[in-house]
Design a protein around this motif. Sequence first.
Motif, PDB file in Angstrom:
ATOM      1  N   ASP A 294      40.090  61.278  42.057  1.00 32.50           N
ATOM      2  CA  ASP A 294      39.168  60.913  43.126  1.00 32.50           C
ATOM      3  C   ASP A 294      39.929  60.937  44.449  1.00 32.50           C
ATOM      4  OD1 ASP A 294      37.202  60.323  41.216  1.00 32.50           O
ATOM      5  OD2 ASP A 294      37.949  58.284  41.002  1.00 32.50           O
ATOM      6  N   PHE A 295      39.270  61.474  45.483  1.00 35.11           N
ATOM      7  CA  PHE A 295      39.903  61.514  46.797  1.00 35.11           C
ATOM      8  C   PHE A 295      38.828  61.280  47.830  1.00 35.11           C
ATOM      9  CE2 PHE A 295      41.433  63.762  50.587  1.00 35.11           C
ATOM     10  CZ  PHE A 295      42.686  63.203  50.692  1.00 35.11           C
ATOM     11  N   PRO A 296      39.005  60.506  48.833  1.00 38.03           N
ATOM     12  CA  PRO A 296      40.230  59.957  49.401  1.00 38.03           C
ATOM     13  C   PRO A 296      40.519  58.513  48.990  1.00 38.03           C
ATOM     14  CG  PRO A 296      38.501  59.776  51.021  1.00 38.03           C
ATOM     15  CD  PRO A 296      37.898  60.422  49.801  1.00 38.03           C
ATOM     16  N   VAL A 297      39.711  57.958  48.070  1.00 41.20           N
ATOM     17  CA  VAL A 297      39.897  56.561  47.676  1.00 41.20           C
ATOM     18  C   VAL A 297      39.921  56.455  46.153  1.00 41.20           C
ATOM     19  CG1 VAL A 297      38.881  54.251  47.786  1.00 41.20           C
ATOM     20  CG2 VAL A 297      38.706  55.756  49.752  1.00 41.20           C
ATOM     21  N   ALA A 298      40.854  55.656  45.630  1.00 35.67           N
ATOM     22  CA  ALA A 298      40.930  55.407  44.193  1.00 35.67           C
ATOM     23  C   ALA A 298      40.558  53.954  43.933  1.00 35.67           C
ATOM     24  CB  ALA A 298      42.337  55.685  43.681  1.00 35.67           C
ATOM     25  N   GLY A 299      39.624  53.726  43.024  1.00 37.63           N
ATOM     26  CA  GLY A 299      39.228  52.371  42.659  1.00 37.63           C
ATOM     27  C   GLY A 299      39.909  51.949  41.377  1.00 37.63           C
ATOM     28  N   HIS A 300      40.258  50.670  41.269  1.00 38.35           N
ATOM     29  CA  HIS A 300      40.879  50.174  40.037  1.00 38.35           C
ATOM     30  C   HIS A 300      40.608  48.687  39.867  1.00 38.35           C
ATOM     31  CE1 HIS A 300      43.879  48.704  42.864  1.00 38.35           C
ATOM     32  NE2 HIS A 300      44.467  48.034  41.889  1.00 38.35           N
ATOM     33  N   LEU A 301      40.753  48.214  38.645  1.00 35.99           N
ATOM     34  CA  LEU A 301      40.624  46.796  38.344  1.00 35.99           C
ATOM     35  C   LEU A 301      41.996  46.172  38.547  1.00 35.99           C
ATOM     36  CD1 LEU A 301      38.721  44.588  37.370  1.00 35.99           C
ATOM     37  CD2 LEU A 301      39.434  45.110  35.042  1.00 35.99           C
ATOM     38  N   CYS A 302      42.095  45.326  39.550  1.00 31.48           N
ATOM     39  CA  CYS A 302      43.376  44.740  39.934  1.00 31.48           C
ATOM     40  C   CYS A 302      43.749  43.581  39.006  1.00 31.48           C
ATOM     41  CB  CYS A 302      43.278  44.270  41.390  1.00 31.48           C
ATOM     42  SG  CYS A 302      44.875  44.164  42.208  1.00 31.48           S
ATOM     43  N   ASP A 303      44.971  43.088  39.148  1.00 27.67           N
ATOM     44  CA  ASP A 303      45.475  41.999  38.314  1.00 27.67           C
ATOM     45  C   ASP A 303      44.654  40.724  38.411  1.00 27.67           C
ATOM     46  OD1 ASP A 303      47.514  43.608  37.431  1.00 27.67           O
ATOM     47  OD2 ASP A 303      49.036  42.736  38.751  1.00 27.67           O
ATOM     48  N   ASP A 304      44.014  40.496  39.571  1.00 22.32           N
ATOM     49  CA  ASP A 304      43.237  39.265  39.736  1.00 22.32           C
ATOM     50  C   ASP A 304      41.802  39.404  39.226  1.00 22.32           C
ATOM     51  OD1 ASP A 304      42.151  40.871  41.683  1.00 22.32           O
ATOM     52  OD2 ASP A 304      42.449  39.461  43.327  1.00 22.32           O
ATOM     53  N   GLY A 305      41.460  40.570  38.631  1.00 23.35           N
ATOM     54  CA  GLY A 305      40.144  40.762  38.037  1.00 23.35           C
ATOM     55  C   GLY A 305      39.099  41.335  38.971  1.00 23.35           C
TER      56      GLY A 305
END
Length: 71
Positions: free
Chosen positions: A12-23
Motif C-alpha cells: 500500500d502506498f503512500p500510507v501503511a496501516g497496522h495494529l500497533c502494540d497498544d491495540g
Amino acid sequence: MSDKIAVRTVYDFPVAGHLCDDGTVRYVKLVRRSGQQPEGTCPLCKTSFLYRKPKASKSARHVDGEGIVHF
C-alpha cells in the motif's frame, strides 16, 4: 518491550496501516528517500514498513465478455 525491530513489507502506498502494540490501528506515511523504495517507521512500536510494488499476475486469465471494458 524488546529491542528487536520488526520490518514489514507492504503493498500500500503512500500510507501503511497496522495494529500497533497498544491495540489501536495506526497509519504510517511512507516516504521515498534518495531514490530508495518508500519506507516509514511507527514512532510508537518502532515497526518499520518497506513498500514493494506488487507484480502483475501472469496466471490470471481475463476472458472477453459482457461487462468488460477495454481501454
